[in-house]
Design an enzyme around this catalytic site. Sequence first.
Site, short mmCIF file in Angstrom:
data_model
loop_
_atom_site.label_atom_id
_atom_site.label_comp_id
_atom_site.label_asym_id
_atom_site.label_seq_id
_atom_site.Cartn_x
_atom_site.Cartn_y
_atom_site.Cartn_z
N ASP A 79 -0.86 -5.11 9.50
CA ASP A 79 -1.97 -4.12 9.10
C ASP A 79 -3.08 -4.91 8.82
OD1 ASP A 79 -3.30 -2.21 8.16
OD2 ASP A 79 -2.14 -1.59 6.56
N LYS A 130 -13.57 -0.85 5.89
CA LYS A 130 -14.11 -1.81 4.81
C LYS A 130 -15.12 -2.54 5.24
CE LYS A 130 -11.00 -0.23 1.57
NZ LYS A 130 -10.08 0.45 2.48
N TRP A 166 0.79 -1.29 -0.09
CA TRP A 166 -0.04 0.09 -0.11
C TRP A 166 0.77 1.07 -0.12
CZ3 TRP A 166 -1.94 2.51 4.84
CH2 TRP A 166 -3.13 3.67 4.82
#
Length: 422
Positions: free
Chosen positions: A228, A266, A146
Amino acid sequence: MPSATLPSVLAGLDPVPLDEIFALNRAFATDPASQKVSLGVGVYRTDDGKPWPLPVVEKAEKQLLDEGSLFRHEYSAIEGDVAFVEQARNLMFGFDRKTESPKEKEAKKRIASVQTVAGTGANHLGALFLKTHMKPKNVWLSNPSWANHLTIWEVAGVSYKTYPYYNAATRSLDFDGMMSALENEGQEGDIVLLHACAHNPTGLDPTKEQWKAIAELCERKKLFPFFDSAYQGFATGSVEDDAWAVRYFFENKPSMEMCVAQSFSKNFGLYGQRVGAFHYVLNVESTGLQEAVFSNLCNLIRGEFSMGPVGGSTIVKKVLTDDNLTSEWHDNLKTMSSRIISMRKALYDELTRLGTPGTWEHIVQQNGMFSYTGLTPGQVQSLKEKYHVYMLKSGRISISGLSKKNVTYVAQAIDDTVRNVS
């Protein structure tokens, strides 16, 4: 006489490139084409291409509104909403929210948890805490990762290295390359950034056996795992499966410390509410340090943003403390994950039907919101200019941008581009 105008103290400041994802989204929004497709931004969309406030979230919002708590706009504690933080920890590590066995009670003493400003804030707080108190020489990021991971660790002032992750030739996980780099170049005390599930941007995750090997290597080399976790429950529809790696490290490597950045953007569809948590896990011999870790995390929070926002965290807390709402949330997760899976298959099937040059099995083998398609930057640019199909230069697409209405168009665009643009 007027005094001479002095140059700005920032006269030597150079601009930095705009974030690619947000720049791409802006370009898409201003594109006047009648037929265009956005495969860039990582947010869930329905088959009609619209946002989907989770039904369970809307139900929780209505209940909270009806309750009309006088304290709904008050300050929370520096560590955040305590009840929310407990539920976030329980969800991440698999603790039972109703009963607490003696084993779980002891296990919780290893974890210092606080609320953060979403997953980005959790990553930032963790980086700042480790930089301040552990003083690592390096953080290892997957190549690719990311994009914001790099920015976060640069801002924290920690040097970074990368370990191989994506094999472009086979469009698969380069597990051997990853392990070799960490084995041969990793130094005691280095941080290793690991995606708990649904790796962003490749969609490629290690198998359970590979996760076990990664845990063994980290323990033996004294590397510090930093997880993460941005897609728990969203990736597969199962919060247990998507937390498997984190829970394995926690339960099977009790002598090893680690931390977890947790996001609810999300899996609850709370993108703009900025709901997250950070968990620091002590080893079994150091539970007496829990309060020291906690207080130092709170000190950093106080100096940066004082406390996390209460709106989104109150919604999450409401859902996770009500059996009926929790059950409905699990159903909502299955709805989102199953649509993503079905769109992966639809794109793969259409490319196969067209006989598009190359191999495309990786699209259905990958996991989560994103797919690393293997398209070149030139092909990506051509797709944008000729077909108004927007994706990152790396060829990463957000599967959520596909629908029954546009997947045939996107596949045909890819087919034409692969045949004509190198």
